[in-house]
Design a protein around this motif. Sequence first.
Motif, PDB file in Angstrom:
ATOM      1  N   ALA A 161      31.923  12.380  20.540  1.00  0.00           N
ATOM      2  CA  ALA A 161      31.173  13.571  20.954  1.00  0.00           C
ATOM      3  C   ALA A 161      31.929  14.498  21.907  1.00  0.00           C
ATOM      4  O   ALA A 161      32.041  15.703  21.621  1.00  0.00           O
ATOM      5  CB  ALA A 161      29.831  13.173  21.544  1.00  0.00           C
ATOM      6  N   PRO A 162      32.437  14.026  23.053  1.00  0.00           N
ATOM      7  CA  PRO A 162      33.120  14.968  23.951  1.00  0.00           C
ATOM      8  C   PRO A 162      34.298  15.691  23.289  1.00  0.00           C
ATOM      9  O   PRO A 162      34.454  16.905  23.444  1.00  0.00           O
ATOM     10  CB  PRO A 162      33.572  14.084  25.116  1.00  0.00           C
ATOM     11  N   ALA A 163      35.097  14.974  22.513  1.00  0.00           N
ATOM     12  CA  ALA A 163      36.245  15.601  21.837  1.00  0.00           C
ATOM     13  C   ALA A 163      35.778  16.619  20.797  1.00  0.00           C
ATOM     14  O   ALA A 163      36.383  17.693  20.652  1.00  0.00           O
ATOM     15  CB  ALA A 163      37.123  14.535  21.184  1.00  0.00           C
ATOM     16  N   PHE A 164      34.700  16.300  20.079  1.00  0.00           N
ATOM     17  CA  PHE A 164      34.146  17.236  19.102  1.00  0.00           C
ATOM     18  C   PHE A 164      33.760  18.545  19.776  1.00  0.00           C
ATOM     19  O   PHE A 164      34.164  19.627  19.339  1.00  0.00           O
ATOM     20  CB  PHE A 164      32.928  16.620  18.401  1.00  0.00           C
ATOM     21  N   TRP A 165      32.980  18.449  20.861  1.00  0.00           N
ATOM     22  CA  TRP A 165      32.522  19.665  21.531  1.00  0.00           C
ATOM     23  C   TRP A 165      33.685  20.446  22.130  1.00  0.00           C
ATOM     24  O   TRP A 165      33.725  21.676  22.045  1.00  0.00           O
ATOM     25  CB  TRP A 165      31.472  19.322  22.586  1.00  0.00           C
ATOM     26  N   LYS A 166      34.650  19.757  22.713  1.00  0.00           N
ATOM     27  CA  LYS A 166      35.832  20.445  23.261  1.00  0.00           C
ATOM     28  C   LYS A 166      36.584  21.190  22.163  1.00  0.00           C
ATOM     29  O   LYS A 166      37.077  22.288  22.378  1.00  0.00           O
ATOM     30  CB  LYS A 166      36.760  19.444  23.958  1.00  0.00           C
ATOM     31  N   SER A 167      36.660  20.605  20.968  1.00  0.00           N
ATOM     32  CA  SER A 167      37.370  21.256  19.860  1.00  0.00           C
ATOM     33  C   SER A 167      36.700  22.546  19.429  1.00  0.00           C
ATOM     34  O   SER A 167      37.331  23.393  18.794  1.00  0.00           O
ATOM     35  CB  SER A 167      37.497  20.300  18.667  1.00  0.00           C
ATOM     36  N   LEU A 168      35.438  22.711  19.779  1.00  0.00           N
ATOM     37  CA  LEU A 168      34.689  23.928  19.448  1.00  0.00           C
ATOM     38  C   LEU A 168      34.639  24.912  20.611  1.00  0.00           C
ATOM     39  O   LEU A 168      33.927  25.914  20.545  1.00  0.00           O
ATOM     40  CB  LEU A 168      33.271  23.565  19.001  1.00  0.00           C
ATOM     41  N   GLY A 169      35.363  24.617  21.681  1.00  0.00           N
ATOM     42  CA  GLY A 169      35.440  25.538  22.803  1.00  0.00           C
ATOM     43  C   GLY A 169      34.451  25.285  23.920  1.00  0.00           C
ATOM     44  O   GLY A 169      34.335  26.100  24.839  1.00  0.00           O
ATOM     45  N   TYR A 170      33.740  24.175  23.884  1.00  0.00           N
ATOM     46  CA  TYR A 170      32.817  23.831  24.968  1.00  0.00           C
ATOM     47  C   TYR A 170      33.611  23.165  26.081  1.00  0.00           C
ATOM     48  O   TYR A 170      34.518  22.373  25.820  1.00  0.00           O
ATOM     49  CB  TYR A 170      31.692  22.921  24.462  1.00  0.00           C
ATOM     50  N   GLU A 171      33.255  23.495  27.300  1.00  0.00           N
ATOM     51  CA  GLU A 171      33.954  22.958  28.463  1.00  0.00           C
ATOM     52  C   GLU A 171      33.009  22.104  29.293  1.00  0.00           C
ATOM     53  O   GLU A 171      31.839  22.451  29.474  1.00  0.00           O
ATOM     54  CB  GLU A 171      34.486  24.098  29.333  1.00  0.00           C
ATOM     55  N   MET A 225      28.060  20.423  29.349  1.00  0.00           N
ATOM     56  CA  MET A 225      29.058  21.304  28.785  1.00  0.00           C
ATOM     57  C   MET A 225      28.481  22.688  28.555  1.00  0.00           C
ATOM     58  O   MET A 225      27.275  22.851  28.405  1.00  0.00           O
ATOM     59  CB  MET A 225      29.594  20.734  27.479  1.00  0.00           C
ATOM     60  N   VAL A 226      29.365  23.686  28.507  1.00  0.00           N
ATOM     61  CA  VAL A 226      28.937  25.057  28.256  1.00  0.00           C
ATOM     62  C   VAL A 226      30.014  25.790  27.469  1.00  0.00           C
ATOM     63  O   VAL A 226      31.206  25.459  27.561  1.00  0.00           O
ATOM     64  CB  VAL A 226      28.604  25.805  29.583  1.00  0.00           C
ATOM     65  N   LYS A 227      29.570  26.762  26.705  1.00  0.00           N
ATOM     66  CA  LYS A 227      30.482  27.670  26.016  1.00  0.00           C
ATOM     67  C   LYS A 227      29.968  29.084  26.204  1.00  0.00           C
ATOM     68  O   LYS A 227      28.799  29.379  25.918  1.00  0.00           O
ATOM     69  CB  LYS A 227      30.545  27.354  24.516  1.00  0.00           C
TER      70      LYS A 227
END
Length: 168
Positions: A139-149, A163-165
Amino acid sequence: MDIYIREINNDFDEICAVKDFLYDQIKKEYGIGPTPEFHYDIEEMEEYYILPERNNFYVAFCGDEIVATAGIRAYDKDYELFRGIYSEDDTASIWRLMVDKEYRRHGLARRLVSEMEEFAKNEGYDRIYLHTHRYLEAAPAFWKSLGYEITVQEDDYDETDHMVKNLY
């Protein structure tokens, strides 16, 4: 694999089928059954996703079978950490992104997130908030790959990452 995504219908039978899918996925992923403290939005889908104009819920189908879901709604949590930072006016939040194991690793979650991000932009949100858990390995890597920090990483029992984008 012929999968299509659409908004949930305000139809009793479809809502029940989505609830069944969600609870089945929650049982498989978290090992728990329906828990009102955590799953109030599933029990009240109309109130949280269907009726409010700036909220939405997406369902992915393979034929007639539900294979994934995702919800987006105005930020409505009262986390002390984020008071004065996020509001229902400018922040959307993602909930219930669930993909059946047989349909993972085919871009379906990315498609659902793309749908929700486009919806959020069209509704005038500036950013999207979500929280996930570090024990969900991908999950964390997935969201980071979409630009979520990651904005806050808690050391709580749930290993919560907030997380936020920013959309603009």
